[in-house]
Each structure stands twice: as structure tokens, then as C-alpha cells.
Design a protein around this motif. Sequence first.
Motif, PDB file in Angstrom:
ATOM      1  N   ILE A   1       0.860  -1.182   0.000  1.00  0.00           N
ATOM      2  CA  ILE A   1       0.000   0.000   0.000  1.00  0.00           C
ATOM      3  C   ILE A   1       0.898   1.234   0.000  1.00  0.00           C
ATOM      4  CG2 ILE A   1      -1.670   1.339   1.324  1.00  0.00           C
ATOM      5  CD1 ILE A   1      -2.806  -1.332   2.280  1.00  0.00           C
ATOM      6  N   PRO A   2       0.805   2.035  -1.048  1.00  0.00           N
ATOM      7  CA  PRO A   2       1.688   3.206  -1.133  1.00  0.00           C
ATOM      8  C   PRO A   2       1.351   4.230  -0.058  1.00  0.00           C
ATOM      9  CG  PRO A   2       0.072   3.257  -2.890  1.00  0.00           C
ATOM     10  CD  PRO A   2      -0.112   1.953  -2.192  1.00  0.00           C
ATOM     11  N   LYS A   3       2.361   4.978   0.354  1.00  0.00           N
ATOM     12  CA  LYS A   3       2.157   5.923   1.458  1.00  0.00           C
ATOM     13  C   LYS A   3       1.979   7.365   0.991  1.00  0.00           C
ATOM     14  CE  LYS A   3       4.227   3.569   5.270  1.00  0.00           C
ATOM     15  NZ  LYS A   3       5.365   2.659   5.321  1.00  0.00           N
ATOM     16  N   GLY A   4       2.107   7.567  -0.279  1.00  0.00           N
ATOM     17  CA  GLY A   4       1.961   8.937  -0.779  1.00  0.00           C
ATOM     18  C   GLY A   4       2.121   8.941  -2.278  1.00  0.00           C
ATOM     19  N   ILE A   5       1.993  10.119  -2.896  1.00  0.00           N
ATOM     20  CA  ILE A   5       2.035  10.160  -4.352  1.00  0.00           C
ATOM     21  C   ILE A   5       3.470  10.169  -4.860  1.00  0.00           C
ATOM     22  CG2 ILE A   5       1.281  11.339  -6.443  1.00  0.00           C
ATOM     23  CD1 ILE A   5      -1.034  12.489  -4.865  1.00  0.00           C
ATOM     24  N   LEU A   6       4.218  11.183  -4.495  1.00  0.00           N
ATOM     25  CA  LEU A   6       5.568  11.272  -5.044  1.00  0.00           C
ATOM     26  C   LEU A   6       6.554  11.612  -3.937  1.00  0.00           C
ATOM     27  CD1 LEU A   6       7.146  11.173  -7.762  1.00  0.00           C
ATOM     28  CD2 LEU A   6       6.999  13.671  -7.756  1.00  0.00           C
ATOM     29  N   LYS A   7       7.627  10.822  -3.877  1.00  0.00           N
ATOM     30  CA  LYS A   7       8.685  11.079  -2.892  1.00  0.00           C
ATOM     31  C   LYS A   7       9.378  12.392  -3.220  1.00  0.00           C
ATOM     32  CE  LYS A   7       9.489   7.225  -0.283  1.00  0.00           C
ATOM     33  NZ  LYS A   7      10.155   6.004  -0.686  1.00  0.00           N
TER      34      LYS A   7
ATOM     35  N   ALA B   1     -10.548  12.574  -2.674  1.00  0.00           N
ATOM     36  CA  ALA B   1     -10.029  13.704  -1.906  1.00  0.00           C
ATOM     37  C   ALA B   1     -10.728  13.787  -0.559  1.00  0.00           C
ATOM     38  CB  ALA B   1     -10.233  14.996  -2.676  1.00  0.00           C
ATOM     39  N   HIS B   2      -9.974  14.139   0.434  1.00  0.00           N
ATOM     40  CA  HIS B   2     -10.506  14.295   1.772  1.00  0.00           C
ATOM     41  C   HIS B   2      -9.697  15.402   2.427  1.00  0.00           C
ATOM     42  CE1 HIS B   2     -11.332  13.270   6.014  1.00  0.00           C
ATOM     43  NE2 HIS B   2     -12.502  12.930   5.519  1.00  0.00           N
ATOM     44  N   GLU B   3     -10.236  15.964   3.490  1.00  0.00           N
ATOM     45  CA  GLU B   3      -9.528  17.053   4.151  1.00  0.00           C
ATOM     46  C   GLU B   3      -8.085  16.674   4.493  1.00  0.00           C
ATOM     47  OE1 GLU B   3     -12.221  19.380   6.692  1.00  0.00           O
ATOM     48  OE2 GLU B   3     -10.531  19.381   8.089  1.00  0.00           O
ATOM     49  N   THR B   4      -7.861  15.389   4.771  1.00  0.00           N
ATOM     50  CA  THR B   4      -6.517  14.997   5.192  1.00  0.00           C
ATOM     51  C   THR B   4      -5.523  14.910   4.036  1.00  0.00           C
ATOM     52  OG1 THR B   4      -7.263  12.730   5.039  1.00  0.00           O
ATOM     53  CG2 THR B   4      -7.224  13.707   7.229  1.00  0.00           C
ATOM     54  N   ASN B   5      -6.001  14.693   2.844  1.00  0.00           N
ATOM     55  CA  ASN B   5      -5.021  14.549   1.755  1.00  0.00           C
ATOM     56  C   ASN B   5      -5.176  15.607   0.670  1.00  0.00           C
ATOM     57  OD1 ASN B   5      -7.308  13.739   0.428  1.00  0.00           O
ATOM     58  ND2 ASN B   5      -6.380  11.932  -0.494  1.00  0.00           N
TER      59      ASN B   5
ATOM     60  N   ASP C   1       8.777  13.161   3.483  1.00  0.00           N
ATOM     61  CA  ASP C   1       9.000  12.009   2.604  1.00  0.00           C
ATOM     62  C   ASP C   1       8.270  12.194   1.293  1.00  0.00           C
ATOM     63  OD1 ASP C   1      10.473  10.882   4.538  1.00  0.00           O
ATOM     64  OD2 ASP C   1       8.886   9.572   5.318  1.00  0.00           O
ATOM     65  N   PHE C   2       7.025  12.676   1.382  1.00  0.00           N
ATOM     66  CA  PHE C   2       6.198  12.853   0.188  1.00  0.00           C
ATOM     67  C   PHE C   2       5.773  14.304   0.079  1.00  0.00           C
ATOM     68  CE2 PHE C   2       5.768   8.350   1.022  1.00  0.00           C
ATOM     69  CZ  PHE C   2       5.858   7.801  -0.246  1.00  0.00           C
ATOM     70  N   TYR C   3       5.655  14.776  -1.159  1.00  0.00           N
ATOM     71  CA  TYR C   3       5.204  16.148  -1.372  1.00  0.00           C
ATOM     72  C   TYR C   3       3.790  16.336  -0.833  1.00  0.00           C
ATOM     73  CZ  TYR C   3       9.112  17.101  -4.540  1.00  0.00           C
ATOM     74  OH  TYR C   3      10.350  17.304  -5.073  1.00  0.00           O
ATOM     75  N   GLY C   4       3.591  17.452  -0.147  1.00  0.00           N
ATOM     76  CA  GLY C   4       2.253  17.873   0.241  1.00  0.00           C
ATOM     77  C   GLY C   4       1.633  17.153   1.419  1.00  0.00           C
TER      78      GLY C   4
ATOM     79  N   PRO D   1       3.599  17.014   8.225  1.00  0.00           N
ATOM     80  CA  PRO D   1       4.763  16.427   8.890  1.00  0.00           C
ATOM     81  C   PRO D   1       4.381  15.519  10.054  1.00  0.00           C
ATOM     82  CG  PRO D   1       5.024  18.801   8.660  1.00  0.00           C
ATOM     83  CD  PRO D   1       3.650  18.477   8.188  1.00  0.00           C
ATOM     84  N   TRP D   2       3.248  15.815  10.715  1.00  0.00           N
ATOM     85  CA  TRP D   2       2.926  15.024  11.916  1.00  0.00           C
ATOM     86  C   TRP D   2       2.148  13.750  11.604  1.00  0.00           C
ATOM     87  CZ3 TRP D   2       0.765  19.784  10.786  1.00  0.00           C
ATOM     88  CH2 TRP D   2      -0.599  19.801  10.521  1.00  0.00           C
ATOM     89  N   ARG D   3       1.742  13.578  10.379  1.00  0.00           N
ATOM     90  CA  ARG D   3       1.120  12.292  10.032  1.00  0.00           C
ATOM     91  C   ARG D   3       1.512  11.887   8.623  1.00  0.00           C
ATOM     92  NH1 ARG D   3      -3.120  14.457   7.214  1.00  0.00           N
ATOM     93  NH2 ARG D   3      -4.148  16.229   8.170  1.00  0.00           N
ATOM     94  N   GLN D   4       2.807  11.748   8.432  1.00  0.00           N
ATOM     95  CA  GLN D   4       3.315  11.344   7.125  1.00  0.00           C
ATOM     96  C   GLN D   4       2.957   9.898   6.848  1.00  0.00           C
ATOM     97  OE1 GLN D   4       7.014  12.917   5.491  1.00  0.00           O
ATOM     98  NE2 GLN D   4       7.640  13.093   7.616  1.00  0.00           N
ATOM     99  N   GLY D   5       2.601   9.626   5.633  1.00  0.00           N
ATOM    100  CA  GLY D   5       2.378   8.252   5.216  1.00  0.00           C
ATOM    101  C   GLY D   5       1.118   7.612   5.771  1.00  0.00           C
ATOM    102  N   ILE D   6       0.303   8.394   6.471  1.00  0.00           N
ATOM    103  CA  ILE D   6      -0.950   7.812   6.992  1.00  0.00           C
ATOM    104  C   ILE D   6      -2.062   8.133   6.000  1.00  0.00           C
ATOM    105  CG2 ILE D   6      -2.646   7.890   8.852  1.00  0.00           C
ATOM    106  CD1 ILE D   6      -0.289   8.654  10.692  1.00  0.00           C
ATOM    107  N   LEU D   7      -2.677   7.090   5.494  1.00  0.00           N
ATOM    108  CA  LEU D   7      -3.632   7.307   4.414  1.00  0.00           C
ATOM    109  C   LEU D   7      -5.069   7.385   4.896  1.00  0.00           C
ATOM    110  CD1 LEU D   7      -2.128   4.990   1.729  1.00  0.00           C
ATOM    111  CD2 LEU D   7      -1.957   7.451   1.913  1.00  0.00           C
ATOM    112  N   SER D   8      -5.288   6.944   6.134  1.00  0.00           N
ATOM    113  CA  SER D   8      -6.657   6.895   6.628  1.00  0.00           C
ATOM    114  C   SER D   8      -7.268   8.291   6.646  1.00  0.00           C
ATOM    115  CB  SER D   8      -6.647   6.317   8.041  1.00  0.00           C
ATOM    116  OG  SER D   8      -7.803   6.724   8.709  1.00  0.00           O
ATOM    117  N   PHE D   9      -8.557   8.364   6.306  1.00  0.00           N
ATOM    118  CA  PHE D   9      -9.230   9.644   6.316  1.00  0.00           C
ATOM    119  C   PHE D   9      -9.640  10.056   7.726  1.00  0.00           C
ATOM    120  CE2 PHE D   9     -10.732   9.303   1.647  1.00  0.00           C
ATOM    121  CZ  PHE D   9      -9.443   9.602   1.241  1.00  0.00           C
TER     122      PHE D   9
END
Lengths: 639, 139
Positions: A76-82, A259-263, A390-393, A396-404
Amino acid sequence: MGPTQWDFPVELCCRPMAFVTLTGLDVVYNAVHRAVWDAFCANRRADRVPISFKVLPGDHEYPKCRPKRTSYEWYIPKGILKTGWMNKHLNLVPALVVVFYELDWDEPQWKEKQSECATRVEIVRQSLQGRNTKVAVVLIQKKTPLPPGEDVVASERAAALCNACELSGKSLFVLPHTDHLVGYIIRLENAFYEHAQTYYYTEIRRVKSHKEFLNKTTHQLLFVRHQFKIAFFSELKQDTQNALKNYRTAYNLVHELRAHETNILEIKTMAGFINYKICRLCFQHNTPLDAIAQFRKHIDLCKKKIGSAELSFEHAAWMSKQFQVFGDLFDEAIKLGLTAIQTQNPGFYYQQAAYYAQERKQLAKTLCNHEVSVMYPNPDPLETQTGVLDFYGQRPWRQGILSFDLSDPEKEKVGILAIQLKEKNVVHSEIIITLLSNAVAQFKKYKCPRMKSHLMVQMGEEYYYAKDYTKALKLLDYVMCDYRTEGWWMLLTSILTTALKCSYLMAQLKDYITYSLELLGRASTLKDDQKSRIEKNLINVLMNESPDPEPDCDILAVKTAQKLWVDRVSLAGSNIFTIGVQDFVPFVQCKAKFHAPSFHVDVPVQFDIYLKADCPHPIRFSKLCVNFNNQVMEPFNIS
Amino acid sequence: MAVCVAVIAKENYPLYIRSVPTESELKFHYMVHTSLDVVDEKISAMGKALVDQRELYLGLLYPTEDYKVYGYVTNSKVKFVMVVDSSNTALRDNEIRSMFRKLHNSYTDVMCNPFYNPGDRIQSRAFDSMVTTMMIQVC
């Protein structure tokens, strides 16, 4: 100002060029090597192939290649682009490593030299660790080679060397160090360029090969990432048509993400990057209308994606940046020969960027008005272990967390607070003024004097908010007469009102009186109560007393101003000002009329003088003076 | 429907400006004023075309993020400027054209009034109510 969070990364904005590293060159101590290196990097004009060269030691360690994933099933990817990816392929992972080696065909100790060369190639291969990077060998030779086929020894030894180094014949080159160095170098780099293109082609194939393993539910992010990578590699390969095509696909994919407020910030950041690339390539392909259409589409799609309401100033900052970079791209294209027109020039984009910067300022003002006692959170939620994201955009406090869902609402709160407190320290006025002055420069070029004046008024007002009253007055004073001569009284009144505030806050007596005179006049669209207030102040000043502060001024600035006025007033004495009113519309209208068109000699000349005051309260004249502008009559001036 | 309607004299000063909502009056004044840049350019580009064949409607002057600004110039160089909300896609070029024509007719009526001094600000009730019919109604 250093780069801010909203500035686009340099690796995105540069033109991607094939990356080739040169090893085995001692550019410090060896003059021949130095000359070779200079020939590679000096005079890289547009007619040379687009390669970026770098000299590295033979045992340089390149970034490690991650083991190939055999299955995407559990991935499961953690973000779009490193964040490091573009830089990696621009400056760290070469398309081709060239091994330079001094070896003539008639070398007496051929065997030893051959095996040393083979070792060097081996070391380079090892340091590349499974990457597809090509390797080539260049033999630096003292003698000019014979025409191909005539030197039997040479062709034999070349074949043997290729064998020992496991190279194809196409990857072995000879560089005779003779008079025609630059010519040889250009031929060499053309060959390197071909190798590099093959490398990027295989990279594109490699990325494409992942596609069949992906599924649409868990790997949405990877679709965007891969598409972006293909486009970027195409750019490195200088295949801009395919790059554009793939960026367009990537752009559509990024908007298909849930899209969600978190991402939303991540989505917008990537959409902004891809949009930038598309517009840039469109301008490069000389299709500016496509660029404009893409940008419009981009803005329409993203305008409403505000995200978290508590951080809505971020959206304004992002919007402002989108317009600014598009303006920059447009302007750059014009410098390269594109013609813009009055109604479609970069100025509009800078103007809109300034507008969003103003909005950002307003939003920040209401959202970040924390008490002074609110401390910046410790530990800093915006700090990451490595210092970068790690990933653009991402946050910092929840990097790589995909849950909404927000797993830790407390952490989220602290993070938002940190961003708000940071925003509080941003000097918004500076950003706004820079954008406005960019716009002014453009509109000046495209025959829009009124637009230019309007922007200068805004600049003046922004200086006023930034408490730089001298600069504010200078700008406002400059444009005032344009509005006066064209008779736009409402606009003039608005400008004068700001100018009056500035002159009050600086206790500039003469300016204060001048602006008051005009604001009381018939050209002013102020309401009577305002006029009455200004007149009262004017009378106060004439009586050597401090005027009341202008409404809506900054409280601190008013305090300073009051002191200034007290000082001014105590210095009374030179309180006579001569104010020429021929250039503006004062509150006293005056006309003179002779009783007859001509008078006889020795008969008193009779004339009437009419005065009309437009101010709300009566005023008293202490003296009336009549001057004749005919020089012969000057002795008869009446006081 | 329009959000701002303006009549500008030959010498480029405003004869009449009305906008809704009234709070942003200043903004619309600036918008109409800056649009005169484009009007000037268009007029000088038309040059000395035959007066009676000249197209009075100038079309879209310039689009902003939120509004579209249209222009119209009479033979006596009086300009009409109309600002329309960008989101209002129902208004086609033809509607704008006919709105301008209506405005022109009404302006001609004002000019025919013997008590009207050409060059003064327009304070006609008939003109005002005609403009009202073209403006967006704010409840």
C-alpha cells in the motif's frame, strides 16, 4: 527571503537533462584531463546536446536500488511522489557512467593495462548495484588514430578490451588528445546522448511494466506516481511530446483520487506540479493557448478545494503561487519570442496572484489572531526526523498515513496551531507588493495605463498597511492626478482618504492641509459628516492645535502620530504655507470678472471677484490678494 | 443580469454608474475605469472605418476571475460598460448585445430631454428604472 513552503522545488522547474557521470578524470592535477573536462562543460550553448555532466571518482557510491518487488498484492503506497525522486534522477543516478582511461593501442604493457581497465569498469558496475545505467569506456590516447580498418593491432586490441570489460563495441571510444579536442568531445557527447536516451527508454519500459500488477482500489496513488515518472523520464529523454501526453494523463489521474480534508493538500500540491509541467511544455511547444486553457481548467478544478477551514489561508497561498508561476512561465515564453496582447498578458496572472495573497493576509489575520501567551508547541509538530518530508504535500505530523479518520485529534490540533503561528510571522505585505509591482511592469508594456494606476493604488494601500507611509504617499501622490484629470471622483476620494491618513500619521503638515482642502471640495464624494470632521481638523491645524486622528487607523501608529503632532505644534512659527491649487480641485472656487471688455485711460478698472466655498462649515478669509498674470499689470497687484 | 452598468463620457469620466451589491461600489468603479484601457485600444484599432458601418458593440473587454466586462461605444464616443458575473453562463453574446441596445435607446431619450445638459451626470428616473430592470435583483 528564503524559499517558502509554497515555492516550487528547483528540480521541478529546471529543464531535465540527461545525467552522465565521468570517472577516471583527475581534473585537479592532470592538465590533459582538465582540458577534456573543460571541453565538456565550457560553452554549452543550445546547439550542444542537453546533458548534465559531473566528474566523480570511479568508486563513487550511487543511491541504492531497492530490490524489485515481486508482488504488489500487499503493498500500500504511502503517498504520491517522494520528495527526493526528481533530484535523484537529475543529479544522483546517471544514465551513463563513462570510464576514462589513458591507453594507446601500441602500449607495451598492454595486458596489465587491459586488466586494470577491466577492473575499473567492474568497480563502476558494482557501485551501480543492479541499476540499468549504461557504462562506457573512453581511451585517452596521445597518438592520432589511423583511419578505421587500417590499424590491425588496434581493432584486435579493441575487441579484446571489450571482451575483458564485457562491453559492446558501441560503448568503447577513443579520444586522441590532439588539436581537435573540442570536435572529438562533441562527437563523444553525441554518442553519450544516444546511450542516455536508451537508458531512459528502458526506465520508461520498466515503470510501465509495473502497471499490470496494480489494482484500482489500493493503488490509486501509484497510478499517478508511475504516470508522473514516465513523463519525467520522457523529459529526460527529451521526448517532450510524450512527456506532455503522460503529464496530461497524470493530471487527470490526480483528480480522480479520492479527496478528503486529510489529503487535499497533497493532491493540490501534485496537481500544481503537474499543471506546471504541462503549461511549461505547452509554451515550449509554442502552443500558448493550450497552456492558458490548461491553466484555466486547473484553476477551475482546484478553486473550490479549500481543505481545512482553519488553514484556509494555505489554500489562498497555494492559489496565489499557481497564478504567480504561470505568470512567470508566460513571461519567460514572451522573452523567448512569444507575443502577448493587451487582454492576455502575464500581468493578469500576477494581479490575480496578488489578489490571492491579499486574501491570504485577510484569512491569516482572522485565523491566526492567537493571544501572545499562546506558545509555539514543543516538540515542534512540523519538524520531521530527516528535516524534510518524505512525500510532497503531506503533513509532517502524520506522514504516510492514508486513513481519512484522524487517529490522533490532539496531534492534529497541535499541528494546526503550529502552522497558524508560523503564518502569523509571514510578512504578507511584502509578498503582495512584489506581485503587484510585477503586474505593474507588465501592464506598462501592454498599454494599460489605467490598470497600472489601479495596481499602483493597491501598492500604495499595501504600503499603508505595512506602515511604510512615505512609500505609500509617494505612490498615491503619483497616480492621484490621473484620476483627477479623468474626473473619477469616487476613486480620487478613496485615494485621498488614504493619503490623508498617511499624512496624518506622519504629521506632514503641508500634505495634510493639501489633502484636506481637496477632500472638502466638490470633487470629493465624502458624506457631509466626514467633510465636517475634516474641516474641523483643518481649522484645528490652522489654529496650531493637533487634529483628531483619522478613523480606522492603527492604534499604535496613532499614538506615535499624536506625539509627532504635539512636537510639530510646539514648533509653531513658520505656519504659513503656500499651496498652489491650480492642479487640484480645492473647496474654494473662485472666478473674476471685469465689468467691461475694455476701459478708457484714467478710468478706474472695475471687476468682481466671486468666491464660493463648498465646505460644510463657514470659513473666514483673513486676506484676499489679486494678482494679474499680465506682466504690465503686475505693479497693480492688490492685497 | 448585470452586476454593474456604467455610462462613460467621451472624455472618459463617468456619467452614470450603478452596481450591486453597493458595498463593493469602489471595486466596480475601478473595474469599469480599468476596462477603458481596452476600450481605448479597440476604438483606435477601428480607426476611420465608415461611421455608419461601424459595429458599436465591442464585445468582451476582459475577463477577470469572477466577472466579465463588456463594452459598447456610441458614434459620439460615449461608452457603455457592463459587468456580468462570470458564473452566469446563461447570458450569451446576443443577450448582452440587446441589453446594450436598450441602454443606448434609453440614453438617447435622456439626451432628448431639453433640461438635460450634455456632459452632466445622468439623474433621470426613467433611465434609472430601465437600468434596474437589467441589474441582478438582490433580495
